[in-house]
Design a protein around this motif. Structure first.
Motif, PDB file in Angstrom:
ATOM      1  N   LEU A  48      27.794  -7.611  59.643  1.00 48.43           N
ATOM      2  CA  LEU A  48      26.734  -7.600  58.823  1.00 48.43           C
ATOM      3  C   LEU A  48      27.307  -7.809  57.296  1.00 48.43           C
ATOM      4  O   LEU A  48      26.912  -8.722  56.251  1.00 48.43           O
ATOM      5  CB  LEU A  48      26.105  -6.283  58.555  1.00 48.43           C
ATOM      6  CG  LEU A  48      24.867  -6.186  59.329  1.00 48.43           C
ATOM      7  CD1 LEU A  48      24.135  -5.036  59.333  1.00 48.43           C
ATOM      8  CD2 LEU A  48      23.796  -7.281  58.958  1.00 48.43           C
ATOM      9  N   PHE A  49      28.650  -6.956  57.127  1.00 49.76           N
ATOM     10  CA  PHE A  49      29.002  -7.063  55.819  1.00 49.76           C
ATOM     11  C   PHE A  49      30.296  -7.741  55.499  1.00 49.76           C
ATOM     12  O   PHE A  49      30.857  -7.791  54.755  1.00 49.76           O
ATOM     13  CB  PHE A  49      29.490  -5.496  55.323  1.00 49.76           C
ATOM     14  CG  PHE A  49      28.249  -4.622  55.222  1.00 49.76           C
ATOM     15  CD1 PHE A  49      27.792  -4.473  54.100  1.00 49.76           C
ATOM     16  CD2 PHE A  49      27.802  -3.858  56.304  1.00 49.76           C
ATOM     17  CE1 PHE A  49      26.346  -3.763  53.848  1.00 49.76           C
ATOM     18  CE2 PHE A  49      26.694  -3.037  56.301  1.00 49.76           C
ATOM     19  CZ  PHE A  49      26.093  -3.016  54.977  1.00 49.76           C
ATOM     20  N   THR A  52      30.466 -13.517  56.392  1.00 52.33           N
ATOM     21  CA  THR A  52      30.091 -14.667  57.134  1.00 52.33           C
ATOM     22  C   THR A  52      28.444 -14.794  56.790  1.00 52.33           C
ATOM     23  O   THR A  52      27.716 -14.163  56.163  1.00 52.33           O
ATOM     24  CB  THR A  52      30.400 -14.681  58.728  1.00 52.33           C
ATOM     25  OG1 THR A  52      29.481 -13.615  59.101  1.00 52.33           O
ATOM     26  CG2 THR A  52      31.626 -14.624  58.977  1.00 52.33           C
ATOM     27  N   SER A  54      24.820 -15.079  56.537  1.00 49.83           N
ATOM     28  CA  SER A  54      23.791 -14.081  57.171  1.00 49.83           C
ATOM     29  C   SER A  54      22.588 -14.982  57.961  1.00 49.83           C
ATOM     30  O   SER A  54      21.638 -14.206  58.306  1.00 49.83           O
ATOM     31  CB  SER A  54      23.318 -13.218  55.914  1.00 49.83           C
ATOM     32  OG  SER A  54      22.568 -14.202  54.976  1.00 49.83           O
ATOM     33  N   TRP A 258      22.716   0.588  59.113  1.00 49.43           N
ATOM     34  CA  TRP A 258      21.970  -0.604  58.858  1.00 49.43           C
ATOM     35  C   TRP A 258      21.780  -1.444  60.000  1.00 49.43           C
ATOM     36  O   TRP A 258      20.773  -2.078  60.337  1.00 49.43           O
ATOM     37  CB  TRP A 258      22.889  -1.358  57.726  1.00 49.43           C
ATOM     38  CG  TRP A 258      22.444  -0.765  56.282  1.00 49.43           C
ATOM     39  CD1 TRP A 258      23.501  -0.292  55.576  1.00 49.43           C
ATOM     40  CD2 TRP A 258      21.363  -0.740  55.613  1.00 49.43           C
ATOM     41  NE1 TRP A 258      22.685   0.194  54.650  1.00 49.43           N
ATOM     42  CE2 TRP A 258      21.596  -0.208  54.480  1.00 49.43           C
ATOM     43  CE3 TRP A 258      19.953  -1.232  56.075  1.00 49.43           C
ATOM     44  CZ2 TRP A 258      20.456   0.039  53.537  1.00 49.43           C
ATOM     45  CZ3 TRP A 258      18.915  -1.081  54.921  1.00 49.43           C
ATOM     46  CH2 TRP A 258      19.214  -0.448  53.887  1.00 49.43           C
TER      47      TRP A 258
ATOM     48  N   SER B 149      24.612  -7.316  49.624  1.00 48.06           N
ATOM     49  CA  SER B 149      25.743  -7.100  50.308  1.00 48.06           C
ATOM     50  C   SER B 149      25.495  -7.645  51.678  1.00 48.06           C
ATOM     51  O   SER B 149      26.442  -8.297  52.337  1.00 48.06           O
ATOM     52  CB  SER B 149      25.965  -5.404  50.411  1.00 48.06           C
ATOM     53  OG  SER B 149      24.497  -5.045  50.713  1.00 48.06           O
ATOM     54  N   PHE B 150      24.199  -8.107  52.220  1.00 48.25           N
ATOM     55  CA  PHE B 150      24.260  -9.013  53.416  1.00 48.25           C
ATOM     56  C   PHE B 150      22.978  -9.891  53.468  1.00 48.25           C
ATOM     57  O   PHE B 150      22.554 -10.390  54.539  1.00 48.25           O
ATOM     58  CB  PHE B 150      24.077  -7.885  54.687  1.00 48.25           C
ATOM     59  CG  PHE B 150      23.160  -6.701  54.680  1.00 48.25           C
ATOM     60  CD1 PHE B 150      21.836  -6.991  54.381  1.00 48.25           C
ATOM     61  CD2 PHE B 150      23.674  -5.436  54.467  1.00 48.25           C
ATOM     62  CE1 PHE B 150      20.785  -5.881  54.371  1.00 48.25           C
ATOM     63  CE2 PHE B 150      22.728  -4.286  54.410  1.00 48.25           C
ATOM     64  CZ  PHE B 150      21.289  -4.360  54.261  1.00 48.25           C
ATOM     65  N   GLU B 155      24.050 -17.508  49.572  1.00 47.46           N
ATOM     66  CA  GLU B 155      24.282 -18.376  50.006  1.00 47.46           C
ATOM     67  C   GLU B 155      23.407 -19.734  49.623  1.00 47.46           C
ATOM     68  O   GLU B 155      23.921 -20.910  49.535  1.00 47.46           O
ATOM     69  CB  GLU B 155      24.050 -18.125  51.462  1.00 47.46           C
ATOM     70  CG  GLU B 155      25.437 -18.321  52.401  1.00 47.46           C
ATOM     71  CD  GLU B 155      24.798 -17.677  53.953  1.00 47.46           C
ATOM     72  OE1 GLU B 155      24.357 -18.559  54.515  1.00 47.46           O
ATOM     73  OE2 GLU B 155      24.985 -16.577  54.152  1.00 47.46           O
TER      74      GLU B 155
END
Lengths: 293, 313
Positions: A48-49, A52, A54, A258, B149-150, B155
């Motif tokens: 997740l962090f 890469t 998402s 998470w 953060s995610f 992107e």
């Protein structure tokens, strides 16, 4: 006939190509959150962090591991939340539907004294925001010792004035007075006329009101948030909301939480998504009741 | 039905007697059907509403106990910056959200009405799907997408050479929330409009085409006027929904550190007053004032649109 409709369909398809492309873009927008959740519930905290993409899977896909985490976290309280949600949604939703069906039928088919006044009050109440009732209901319930019990969530769910209104307008059209009179002439009592003659004719509206009530109580958040303090009574919405608050509050320590929250969100939406996909022929027609009149 | 079936070519007295019996029976049976709902209605709507009104007329202080203060809580509320800011926020939010939602849902419904393919049918179902998602989960999902953060924002925008916007910042949270609510409800509204469009007699379109009307003219002059009742219904739903905004900002509060204070909307403020500060009197006053504002707004709106075949007509 078939060749005609087939050829018309193919011209339709060609002619509307720009519209279909536009529809494709809209579809991507409406589905992106689902896609994100499906992809990312396969990852662990590192994935997740890890920086890469998402929007795509990492090399190790671990749905099973995350599922085990989800259903064992805090002694498996998540399963309990799901069951609570189901209980609140079904008992509250079915109860609200029964009340809406009988009241809607009463308003539509009997000219009783006080009917016009009561119906005007009912219509006005459709406009009362339900959240404005949460705080006074909470205080009332706390004096009766009902807060932090399942009744604190189920009882307020029974109130569905819009459901009564929908049943009323549908029944007015769908159940002819002549048919009721014929049943009465044949010696059927009012209860029997209602159960055997009217109810089958009201079925599409009943399914709609049931679906709307169940969804409303499954999705409820403000009411249980206010009413419940014991987290074993939480529905899944309040439970996940609480986890999310915990995870946000401690950024470093909460990273493993998470992945549990993301998968928990996905699992919690599956029942309703399945219900809607399988019952689509009912709700698609039913939702129009209020708008066609 | 009451009069005609009872009227027999007979002497007046027994007929009147007969009719009275029928009326009595209608009274009894009608109320029997309505009574269960009426009890719930009184217990869970009328009672709490009046109780809130009653509570809102008192003030409880640590020293001096509970006192009757009449409208002091309301005067306090309507001079309370926090409450007024919340009111202004939901009004500004509704002013942008409702037209946006109408345009999106009407646009999608008109496209789906024109395009009859398997892909269109599939799209209709998928665009509706967010309605099945609890508001809390929907807000969470978008919170993930917005997350620095995610989330994928950096992107996606990076692919076009732009910096990703932070929809959880104080400046952009308005748009962040706007997007979530539109995503959640547009499909539901679309289905209502679509169903209304399906109810229009297609021979009207044939006739208009023969008269030389273009597709746009058919949309503007035939379809939209004929589905006006559905549009009014949606407007009412949207109005009631946004004025009592709570779930989404409450959930995003934790993710958007600092951008959403605990008094962001009137409902959140009432919740904070009642449950965090145990100030039930003031919380009740805010709840009641908010309920009254929504009721009056919707009522005025219904009054203005009543000629166009509103759902309360």
């Amino acid at each position: 006939m078939t060749t005609l409709s087939a050829s018309r369909r193919s011209t339709n398809r060609r002619k509307h190509l720009p519209l279909q492309v536009l529809l494709g873009f809209l579809l991507v927008y409406f589905l992106v959150p689902f896609w994100w959740v499906i992809v990312n519930s396969s990852k662990d905290a590192a994935g997740l962090f890890g920086g890469t993409s998402s929007l795509w899977f990492t090399s190790d896909i671990d749905y099973w591991g995350n599922l085990v985490d989800l259903f064992t976290y805090q002694n498996g309280i998540y399963a309990r939340w799901l069951l609570n949600s189901a209980l609140y949604a079904f008992v509250g939703g079915i109860g609200a539907t029964i009340l809406a069906v009988t009241a809607g039928y009463g308003f539509a088919k009997f000219r009783f004294r006080g009917r016009n006044f009561s119906f005007a009050v009912l219509l006005g109440s459709v406009m009362v925001p339900t959240t404005a009732l949460v705080i006074p209901t909470f205080i009332l319930f706390s004096q009766l010792g009902l807060t932090n019990t399942i009744w604190a969530v189920i009882l307020p769910t029974l109130l569905n004035p819009f459901g009564v209104y929908l049943m009323h307008i549908y029944t007015r059209e769908a159940v002819p007075d002549e048919l009721l009179d014929a049943a009465r002439v044949d010696g059927a009592g009012e209860m029997r006329t209602f159960l055997q003659v009217s109810l089958p004719l009201m079925r599409p509206a009943i399914v709609t009101v049931l679906l709307l009530s169940v969804v409303a109580s499954w999705n409820n958040y403000f009411l249980p948030l206010a009413m419940l303090s014991d987290n074993r009574l939480f529905p899944v919405t309040v439970g996940i909301g609480m986890w999310q608050g915990i995870a946000s509050a401690n950024n470093a320590g909460g990273t493993s939480l998470w992945s549990v929250i993301i998968l928990g969100s996905l699992v919690s939406v599956i029942p309703l998504v399945i219900a809607f996909l399988t019952l689509q022929k009912y709700w698609q027609g039913g939702l129009s009741i209020g708008s066609l009149k | 039905m009451t009069v005609d079936t009872a009227a027999q070519p007979d002497v007046a007295a027994p007929r009147r007697h007969h009719r009275r019996r029928r009326v009595n029976k209608q009274n009894r049976v009608g109320w029997a059907f309505v009574a269960p709902f009426a009890i719930v209605f009184i217990a869970l709507l009328v009672l709490p509403l009046f109780y809130a009104l009653y509570l809102s007329l008192f003030q409880t202080r640590l020293i001096g106990g509970t006192n009757f203060v009449l409208f002091d809580n309301y005067i306090k509320a309507f001079t309370d910056e926090n409450f007024l800011d919340g009111i202004w926020f939901v009004i500004a939010f509704s002013a942008v959200l409702i037209p946006l939602q109408m345009i999106v849902s009407l646009g999608v419904a008109l496209i789906l009405d024109a395009v009859v393919t398997r892909f269109a049918r599939f799209s209709r179902l998928m665009i509706f799907l967010p309605y099945a998602i609890p508001a809390v989960i929907g807000a969470l999902m978008w919170g993930f997408l917005y997350s620095k953060s995610f989330g994928p924002m950096a992107e996606i925008f990076g692919a076009f050479g732009m910096a990703g916007p932070d929809f959880l910042s104080r400046e952009l949270i308005f748009f962040g929330l706007l997007n979530i609510v539109t995503w959640q409800w547009a499909g539901y509204y679309m289905i209502i409009i679509y169903a209304a469009l399906q109810g229009i007699d297609p021979t009207l379109y044939e006739a208009a085409r023969i008269d030389g009307a273009s597709g746009w003219q058919i949309n503007l002059r035939i379809k939209i006027p004929l589905i006006a009742p559905a549009l009014v219904l949606i407007l009412v739903f949207a109005l009631i929904g946004t004025l009592q905004f709570f779930n989404e900002p409450q959930i995003l509060r934790y993710l958007a550190s600092g951008a959403i204070p605990s008094d962001f909307t009137p409902n959140m403020y009432a919740y904070q007053q009642a449950f965090a500060l145990a100030n039930y009197n003031y919380g009740s006053a805010i709840s009641f004032a908010l309920g009254a504002v929504v009721f009056v707004c919707v009522y005025i709106f219904m009054f203005i649109t009543r000629k166009r075949g509103s759902f309360l007509a």
